[in-house]
Design an enzyme around this catalytic site. Structure first.
Site, PDB file in Angstrom:
ATOM      1  N   LYS A   1      43.236  50.847  38.490  1.00 65.00           N
ATOM      2  CA  LYS A   1      43.231  50.757  39.870  1.00 65.00           C
ATOM      3  C   LYS A   1      44.180  49.476  40.468  1.00 65.00           C
ATOM      4  CE  LYS A   1      39.394  48.420  41.834  1.00 65.00           C
ATOM      5  NZ  LYS A   1      39.772  47.335  42.760  1.00 65.00           N
ATOM      6  N   ASN A   2      43.817  48.307  39.796  1.00 63.96           N
ATOM      7  CA  ASN A   2      44.430  47.348  40.353  1.00 63.96           C
ATOM      8  C   ASN A   2      46.000  47.311  40.183  1.00 63.96           C
ATOM      9  OD1 ASN A   2      42.057  46.731  41.357  1.00 63.96           O
ATOM     10  ND2 ASN A   2      41.527  44.984  40.184  1.00 63.96           N
TER      11      ASN A   2
ATOM     12  N   ARG B   1      34.248  53.518  44.146  1.00 64.33           N
ATOM     13  CA  ARG B   1      35.452  52.714  44.555  1.00 64.33           C
ATOM     14  C   ARG B   1      36.526  52.501  43.585  1.00 64.33           C
ATOM     15  NH1 ARG B   1      34.724  47.557  47.256  1.00 64.33           N
ATOM     16  NH2 ARG B   1      36.919  47.687  46.776  1.00 64.33           N
TER      17      ARG B   1
ATOM     18  N   CYS C   1      33.995  39.218  51.975  1.00 60.91           N
ATOM     19  CA  CYS C   1      33.170  40.237  51.219  1.00 60.91           C
ATOM     20  C   CYS C   1      32.158  39.553  50.384  1.00 60.91           C
ATOM     21  CB  CYS C   1      34.122  41.253  50.603  1.00 60.91           C
ATOM     22  SG  CYS C   1      34.597  40.661  49.054  1.00 60.91           S
TER      23      CYS C   1
ATOM     24  N   ASP D   1      36.433  40.234  36.689  1.00 59.25           N
ATOM     25  CA  ASP D   1      36.080  41.625  37.133  1.00 59.25           C
ATOM     26  C   ASP D   1      35.053  41.905  35.804  1.00 59.25           C
ATOM     27  OD1 ASP D   1      37.342  41.347  39.499  1.00 59.25           O
ATOM     28  OD2 ASP D   1      39.235  42.597  38.646  1.00 59.25           O
TER      29      ASP D   1
ATOM     30  N   ARG E   1      37.847  35.884  50.999  1.00 60.23           N
ATOM     31  CA  ARG E   1      38.985  36.277  50.552  1.00 60.23           C
ATOM     32  C   ARG E   1      40.362  35.959  51.347  1.00 60.23           C
ATOM     33  NH1 ARG E   1      37.606  41.023  47.141  1.00 60.23           N
ATOM     34  NH2 ARG E   1      39.932  40.869  46.544  1.00 60.23           N
TER      35      ARG E   1
HETATM   36  N1  EPU Z   1      43.227  32.722  46.855  1.00 61.78           N
HETATM   37  C1  EPU Z   1      43.465  32.052  47.786  1.00 61.78           C
HETATM   38  N2  EPU Z   1      44.436  32.233  48.638  1.00 61.78           N
HETATM   39  C2  EPU Z   1      45.030  33.565  48.703  1.00 61.78           C
HETATM   40  C3  EPU Z   1      44.616  34.414  47.774  1.00 61.78           C
HETATM   41  C4  EPU Z   1      43.797  34.493  46.908  1.00 61.78           C
HETATM   42  O1  EPU Z   1      42.912  31.076  47.745  1.00 61.78           O
HETATM   43  O2  EPU Z   1      46.042  33.877  49.626  1.00 61.78           O
HETATM   44  C5  EPU Z   1      42.071  32.997  45.768  1.00 61.78           C
HETATM   45  C6  EPU Z   1      41.002  33.862  45.961  1.00 61.78           C
HETATM   46  O3  EPU Z   1      39.895  33.368  46.977  1.00 61.78           O
HETATM   47  C7  EPU Z   1      40.416  33.892  44.498  1.00 61.78           C
HETATM   48  C8  EPU Z   1      41.620  33.686  43.772  1.00 61.78           C
HETATM   49  O4  EPU Z   1      42.543  32.805  44.661  1.00 61.78           O
HETATM   50  O5  EPU Z   1      39.429  32.564  44.514  1.00 61.78           O
HETATM   51  C9  EPU Z   1      42.143  34.594  43.154  1.00 61.78           C
HETATM   52  O6  EPU Z   1      42.302  35.800  44.025  1.00 61.78           O
HETATM   53  P1  EPU Z   1      43.375  36.857  44.120  1.00 61.78           P
HETATM   54  O7  EPU Z   1      44.423  36.622  45.007  1.00 61.78           O
HETATM   55  O8  EPU Z   1      44.033  36.774  42.583  1.00 61.78           O
HETATM   56  O9  EPU Z   1      42.670  38.295  44.048  1.00 61.78           O
HETATM   57  P2  EPU Z   1      43.196  39.508  44.585  1.00 61.78           P
HETATM   58  O10 EPU Z   1      44.620  39.511  44.323  1.00 61.78           O
HETATM   59  O11 EPU Z   1      42.896  39.552  45.966  1.00 61.78           O
HETATM   60  C10 EPU Z   1      42.787  40.897  42.531  1.00 61.78           C
HETATM   61  C11 EPU Z   1      41.827  42.118  42.259  1.00 61.78           C
HETATM   62  C12 EPU Z   1      40.455  41.837  42.194  1.00 61.78           C
HETATM   63  C13 EPU Z   1      40.213  40.517  41.119  1.00 61.78           C
HETATM   64  C14 EPU Z   1      41.270  39.356  41.403  1.00 61.78           C
HETATM   65  C15 EPU Z   1      41.385  38.445  40.509  1.00 61.78           C
HETATM   66  C16 EPU Z   1      43.137  43.836  43.311  1.00 61.78           C
HETATM   67  C17 EPU Z   1      43.257  45.109  44.184  1.00 61.78           C
HETATM   68  N3  EPU Z   1      42.147  43.349  43.244  1.00 61.78           N
HETATM   69  O12 EPU Z   1      42.178  40.378  43.828  1.00 61.78           O
HETATM   70  O13 EPU Z   1      39.690  42.743  41.866  1.00 61.78           O
HETATM   71  O14 EPU Z   1      38.893  40.140  41.079  1.00 61.78           O
HETATM   72  O15 EPU Z   1      42.544  40.201  41.852  1.00 61.78           O
HETATM   73  O16 EPU Z   1      41.556  38.752  39.269  1.00 61.78           O
HETATM   74  O17 EPU Z   1      44.116  43.986  42.479  1.00 61.78           O
HETATM   75  C18 EPU Z   1      37.946  44.328  41.319  1.00 61.78           C
HETATM   76  O18 EPU Z   1      38.651  45.142  40.931  1.00 61.78           O
HETATM   77  O19 EPU Z   1      36.594  44.490  41.423  1.00 61.78           O
HETATM   78  C19 EPU Z   1      38.525  43.268  42.150  1.00 61.78           C
HETATM   79  C20 EPU Z   1      37.900  42.446  43.206  1.00 61.78           C
END
Ligand code: EPU
Length: 420
Positions: free
Chosen positions: A22-23, A399, A116, A307, A121
Site C-alpha cells: 500500500k505505502n 483501507r 487523526c 505499523d 500528522r
Molecule cells: N512528521 C513531522 N513533520 C512532517 C511529517 C512527519 O514531524 O512534515 C513526523 C510525524 O508526525 C511522525 C514522523 O514524522 O511522528 C514520521 O512520519 P512520516 O512522515 O514518516 O509518516 P508518513 O509518511 O505520513 C508513512 C506511512 C504510515 C507510517 C509512517 C511511518 C504512507 C502512506 N504512510 O506515513 O503508514 O506509519 O510512514 O512509517 O506511507 C499505515 O500504513 O498504517 C500508516 C499509518
C-alpha cells in the site's frame, strides 16, 4: 458498515501470497502525474485507500483503470490542480499529490490533512522541502497553496522531531525530478517504499542516486515518461501474517515476502521463541507452545515499524512475562490498548510506553476498530480467544489490507464478514 466475526482459537496453517505494498503504491500512483505518457503499475493491491487516491487523481485529470492486479494511469487533462477536503480528509496520504502537481503544473492546492487517531500528522517537512526548491507556499482556508514558475535544485535537510519523514521525502524527491539542477536531500527516509518510488521515477527517466540511504541526490530532467512498473510486496501485511502465525502456534509460509525488509519483525519473533525460516522468496513462520516476552521500540526503518506495533502488542498480551513497548514514531498511537484490555489484556500505558503483562488467555468480546493497524491487532487477538469476537468498523482494515479475512480463512481461521 461491515464487521468481522472470529471464532477462536485457531492455529493458522498453510501457504499464502503477499499483496503489493500500500505505502509504495500510493506515492507511485501520485508520481504518475509527472509522466508524459501512460503508466502501468503491477501488483497494486485492491484497497479502499488505493480507490480513494484513484478518485482524487481522477479529479486532477489522471485517469486510473484497473485490470486484475494492474492499474493503468494516464493523464487526460491538466487543468485542475486542487485536491479537495472531502477526499483528503479520508486519507492523509493524499498529501503525496502535492509535489508532483507543483513540479508538473507549477501550482497545487491541496487540503490540509489534519490530525487523526494515531496522533498529529504535521506536514511541515513536506512544505520545507518545496520551499527550499523555490516554491511559494501559503496556508489559506485549510489548504496548502503552492506555486512556482520554476523549481530549482537545492540542498534540503529533512530531519524532524521523530526522525525522517517517509512521505516528506517522497514529496521532495518527486518535486526535484523536474527541477532545474541538482537537489540533495539530507536525512532522507530510507524505508523500502521510498526506494521503490525512486525505482519508479528512475524507470520514468529521473536521475536519482542514493535512494534507500539518508542522502539522496537528484539531477533534474526536462521530462519523464510513463512506464510499466511492479510494486514491492507489502512488508506490513507480511509482518502481520507472520505475527498471526507465531501467536496462534501455527505454521504459515508466506509466498513473495521480502525478508530483507522484515529484519526487525523477524528479530522480534525469534526473541519471543517463534521460528522464522527463509527459502528464496518464501518465509515460513512457526510458533509452538507459549511465546516469551520482548521489549520493542518503534523507530524509522530499519528499526521496528510503527505499523507493526499494535499487532505485536496483541501477541505480547498472550505471551509469558512482561514486555515494554515504546512508540517513538507516533507517541500517541495506542488506540488499540483500550480494546485489547476489553478482551482481558493487562497493559499499563504511560505516555509513549506500554508495559504488557501476558495473560493465560484473552476472552472474546465485541471490539471497535479505530485505525488500520489497530484493527489488525484486534483481529489477531480474536484468533487466539476462545469463542466469538466481533470486530466492528472493519472499513479501517479494508483501507490497507487486501482481503485479510479471506486470507485468514484460507489458513484455517473461522472468520466471517457480516455486512449491514
Ligand atoms: N512528521 C513531522 N513533520 C512532517 C511529517 C512527519 O514531524 O512534515 C513526523 C510525524 O508526525 C511522525 C514522523 O514524522 O511522528 C514520521 O512520519 P512520516 O512522515 O514518516 O509518516 P508518513 O509518511 O505520513 C508513512 C506511512 C504510515 C507510517 C509512517 C511511518 C504512507 C502512506 N504512510 O506515513 O503508514 O506509519 O510512514 O512509517 O506511507 C499505515 O500504513 O498504517 C500508516 C499509518
Amino acid at each position: 458498515m461491515d464487521r468481522l466475526a472470529i471464532e477462536g482459537p485457531t492455529k493458522l496453517e498453510g501457504r499464502i501470497g503477499v499483496s503489493g505494498a500500500k505505502n509504495a503504491a500510493l506515492p507511485i500512483m501520485a508520481a504518475c502525474l509527472l509522466g508524459d505518457g501512460p503508466s502501468r503499475l503491477l501488483g497494486v493491491p485492491r484497497l479502499n485507500d488505493v480507490e480513494t487516491l484513484g478518485v482524487i487523481l481522477g479529479g486532477l485529470g489522471l485517469y486510473c483503470s484497473r485490470d486484475g492486479d494492474a492499474l493503468d494511469c494516464k493523464v487526460v487533462d491538466e487543468k485542475n490542480s486542487t485536491a479537495p477536503y472531502d477526499h483528503v480528509r479520508k486519507m492523509r496520504a493524499s498529501i503525496c499529490v502535492l509535489g508532483p502537481l507543483l513540479a508538473r503544473r507549477g501550482e497545487a492546492q491541496v487540503s490540509l490533512p489534519g490530525g487523526c487517531v494515531i496522533g498529529p500528522r504535521p506536514i511541515d517537512l513536506h512544505l520545507k522541502g518545496l520551499k527550499a526548491l523555490g516554491a511559494e507556499v501559503k496556508i489559506e482556508h485549510g489548504y496548502v497553496m503552492a506555486r512556482a514558475k520554476e523549481l530549482r535544485g537545492a540542498r534540503i535537510y529533512l530531519g524532524g522531531p521523530h526522525g525522517s519523514s517517509v512521505l516528506g521525502t517522497a514529496t521532495a524527491m518527486m518535486a526535484a525530478t523536474l527541477a532545474k539542477g541538482r537537489t540533495v536531500i539530507e536525512h532522507a527516509a530510507v524505508e523500502p517504499e521510498v526506494e521503490d518510488l525512486a525505482g519508479f521515477l528512475i524507470a520514468m527517466g529521473a536521475k536519482i542516486e542514493g535512494a534507500g540511504s539518508h542522502r539522496v541526490v537528484i539531477e533534474g530532467v526536462d521530462s519523464l515518461q510513463g512506464v510499466e512498473y511492479r510494486i514491492i510486496p507489502d512488508r506490513i501485511e507480511a509482518g502481520t501474517l507472520m505475527v498471526a502465525a507465531a501467536m496462534t502456534g501455527g505454521d504459515v509460509t508466506l509466498e513473495g515476502a521480502r525478508i530483507q525488509h522484515l529484519d526487525a519483525v523477524t528479530d522480534c519473533l525469534e526473541a519471543v521463541g517463534a521460528t522464522v525460516e527463509v527459502a528464496e522468496d518464501d518465509v515460513r513462520v512457526r510458533g509452538s507452545g507459549r511465546l516469551g516476552p520482548v521489549d520493542v521500540t518503534t523507530l524509522p526503518y530499519p528499526g521496528f515499524p510503527t505499523d507493526m506495533q499494535a499487532q505485536v502488542m496483541a501477541m505480547l498480551s498472550v505471551s509469558d512475562g512482561a514486555s515494554v513497548v515504546t512508540e517513538r514514531v507516533y507517541p500517541e498511537r495506542f488506540m488499540h490498548v483500550g480494546e485489547l484490555k476489553r478482551m482481558g489484556a493487562e497493559i499499563k500505558q504511560d505516555g509513549p510506553t506500554a508495559v504488557v503483562t501476558g495473560v493465560e488467555e484473552l476472552s472474546a468480546a465485541p471490539v471497535m476498530a479505530s485505525d488500520l493497524r489497530a484493527s489488525a491487532a484486534l483481529v489477531l487477538a480474536g484468533l487466539v480467544c476462545k469463542g466469538r469476537t466481533e470486530v466492528l468498523r472493519v472499513y479501517h482494515l479494508d483501507r490497507g489490507y487486501e482481503k485479510l479475512d479471506e486470507k485468514l480463512r484460507s489458513l484455517g481461521a473461522r472468520v466471517e464478514r457480516i455486512s449491514e
